[in-house]
Design a protein around this motif. Structure first.
Motif, PDB file in Angstrom:
ATOM      1  N   ALA A  19      48.198  30.584  35.075  1.00  0.00           N
ATOM      2  CA  ALA A  19      47.690  30.591  36.450  1.00  0.00           C
ATOM      3  C   ALA A  19      48.352  29.496  37.284  1.00  0.00           C
ATOM      4  O   ALA A  19      48.705  29.707  38.452  1.00  0.00           O
ATOM      5  N   ILE A  26      47.239  41.922  35.186  1.00  0.00           N
ATOM      6  CA  ILE A  26      47.990  40.897  35.922  1.00  0.00           C
ATOM      7  C   ILE A  26      49.480  41.186  35.847  1.00  0.00           C
ATOM      8  O   ILE A  26      50.208  41.115  36.846  1.00  0.00           O
ATOM      9  N   CYS A  34      43.719  35.361  36.425  1.00  0.00           N
ATOM     10  CA  CYS A  34      43.909  34.633  35.166  1.00  0.00           C
ATOM     11  C   CYS A  34      42.612  33.948  34.720  1.00  0.00           C
ATOM     12  O   CYS A  34      42.395  33.747  33.518  1.00  0.00           O
ATOM     13  N   SER A  47      46.962  37.102  41.656  1.00  0.00           N
ATOM     14  CA  SER A  47      47.112  37.163  40.205  1.00  0.00           C
ATOM     15  C   SER A  47      46.635  35.876  39.542  1.00  0.00           C
ATOM     16  O   SER A  47      46.149  35.898  38.404  1.00  0.00           O
ATOM     17  N   ALA A  48      46.779  34.750  40.231  1.00  0.00           N
ATOM     18  CA  ALA A  48      46.313  33.476  39.672  1.00  0.00           C
ATOM     19  C   ALA A  48      44.801  33.501  39.488  1.00  0.00           C
ATOM     20  O   ALA A  48      44.275  33.020  38.472  1.00  0.00           O
TER      21      ALA A  48
END
Length: 449
Positions: free
Chosen positions: A318, A256, A428, A424-425
């Motif tokens: 996130a 991430i 998470c 990217s969230a």
């Protein structure tokens, strides 16, 4: 006299501290100066800028994946101080290569160059090729120094000094990272080219003063077969469920992180319409946030090594990633005029929510990852510490290279930089699951003792 003050006056610690500080400073000065210069001065395309940032990140990380097994074996089986001296001597040469690339690019010598790779040919210029070669070699240098940084302190320091020494090294590293990152965004590129050479020379001088640190355990034969030794090292390390899940969670976290770091410079230029000084500010805020998160989680855990806050931390991370994406999506893009400098950027009302979200990402990330690193040094025998860190570096770097390749693929298919942040969230959530598995393994281990 405190232990900290005492350590800073001894040869057992000060030369190593200075060498590590200078190494972190030089790495970040060169990497950041190179990426910001190419993104802002060489390319004029969001796709090309995103692709270069991804390639640069992948090249720096690749040596960790290839050479960490050998680096870990050498750190445990050879004199660590001797390795430091040799690596720092090589740094002078690689910084000369990097400075040459920066200088030629600054002077406008865009000499065309085609690099055959068997299956394809990459068209670039000589200055960029030199810069990327130096970046790859910088990754090689960091690969061999990484395991030593964690394993050499217990040899030079007394038991009651190790915690203070580790804290000083970590604090110095963060200061060096911040200083290098800030300077890269503010000084002219020709100054950066000269400064990386000077810093490498000073770093070699301090490395010469590091006391000898011979191997602690039995001397084993070093396996120089890269693939075989890497697989064997990972197998020996990952049998412990706590180490296994800690390494996997750390690796996914840095996947991430790799995606986010790749996106920052082109996002600052093309979405925020900001100058390279603002892009540097993004990186500084991120580093400060990780440091804050490190201190905060240590306070919450009261010095006990535990992953119990990790699942919650990454979920909070996130949420801040989503907030950062939302602010970037509604950012008021100027229709004309030069890129925003730092005062102009801060004058935009949305700047503070954007920086706040970025700081939140970093703080939550620091709270997530720092306790996991503690597992790698507290759950193994001291003579195995370097190889445990090396195994972690192999898995981490493989995941980060995967993140860089993912960013390159998403850029190639036309996915906007802003939307890549939102991805990217979602990643998470996987980190949260891995952290939860680690907490369960930790509780099972405590119940069995």
């Amino acid at each position: 006299m405190t232990i900290t003050t005492h350590l800073m006056r001894t040869r057992r610690f000060l030369p190593l501290f200075c060498t590590q500080l200078l190494n972190a400073f030089n790495d970040n000065l060169y990497k950041t100066a190179m990426v910001l210069f190419v993104v802002y001065q060489v390319y004029n395309s969001e796709e090309a800028e995103g692709m270069f940032s991804a390639v640069a990140s992948g090249l720096f990380i690749l040596p960790f994946f290839i050479l960490s097994a050998l680096a870990g074996q050498l750190a445990d089986m050879r004199d660590k101080a001797a390795i430091i001296r040799r690596v720092k001597l090589c740094e002078i040469g690689l910084m000369l290569i990097g400075a040459s690339g920066l200088f030629l690019a600054w002077r406008g010598f865009d000499l065309p160059l085609s690099i055959p790779l068997g299956f394809a040919t990459i068209d670039t210029t000589l200055p960029i090729a030199l810069m990327l070669l130096a970046l790859f070699l910088t990754g090689v240098q960091s690969t061999f120094l990484g395991p030593i940084k964690y394993a050499i302190l217990p040899q030079h320091l007394r038991k009651d000094e190790v915690l203070a020494g580790t804290g000083l090294v970590e604090a110095g590293t963060y200061v060096a990272i911040l200083t290098g990152t800030i300077l890269a965004g503010w000084i002219p590129i020709e100054w950066a080219a000269g400064l990386i050479i000077v810093t490498s020379l000073v770093g070699y001088v301090t490395a010469r003063q590091v006391p000898s640190a011979p191997p602690l355990g039995a001397i084993e034969r070093i396996d120089r077969h890269i693939l075989r030794s890497s697989v064997a090292l990972i197998r020996r390390t990952m049998h412990d469920r706590q180490i296994y899940y800690a390494i996997l969670a750390i690796s996914f976290f840095w996947t991430i992180g790799a995606v986010l770091f790749i996106q920052f410079p082109p996002l600052a230029k093309n979405v925020i319409s900001a100058s390279k000084e603002v892009a540097s500010l993004f990186l500084v805020i991120f580093s400060v946030g990780v440091a804050i998160g490190s201190v905060a989680v240590n306070h919450l855990l009261k010095g006990k090594v535990s992953a119990r806050f990790a699942p919650f931390s990454v979920i909070v991370m996130a949420g801040f990633v989503v907030a950062f994406w939302f602010v970037a999506r509604i950012w008021p893009v100027p229709t004309e005029g030069p890129l925003l400098d730092v005062p102009q950027f801060l004058a935009v009302p949305m700047a503070y929510p954007l920086l706040g979200a970025l700081l939140g990402i970093a703080i939550a990330g620091g709270m997530f990852v720092v306790p996991l690193y503690a597992f790698l040094t507290t759950r193994v025998a001291p003579e195995q510490a370097s190889r445990t860190i090396a195994a972690n570096n192999i898995v981490n770097s493989g995941a980060m290279v995967g993140g860089a390749l993912l960013a390159m693929a998403l850029t190639a298919v036309g996915l906007e930089i802003t939307d890549q942040v939102l991805m990217s969230a979602g990643m998470c959530l996987v980190s949260c699951w891995l952290a939860r598995r680690l907490v369960m393994a930790e509780r099972a281990a405590e119940a069995s003792t």
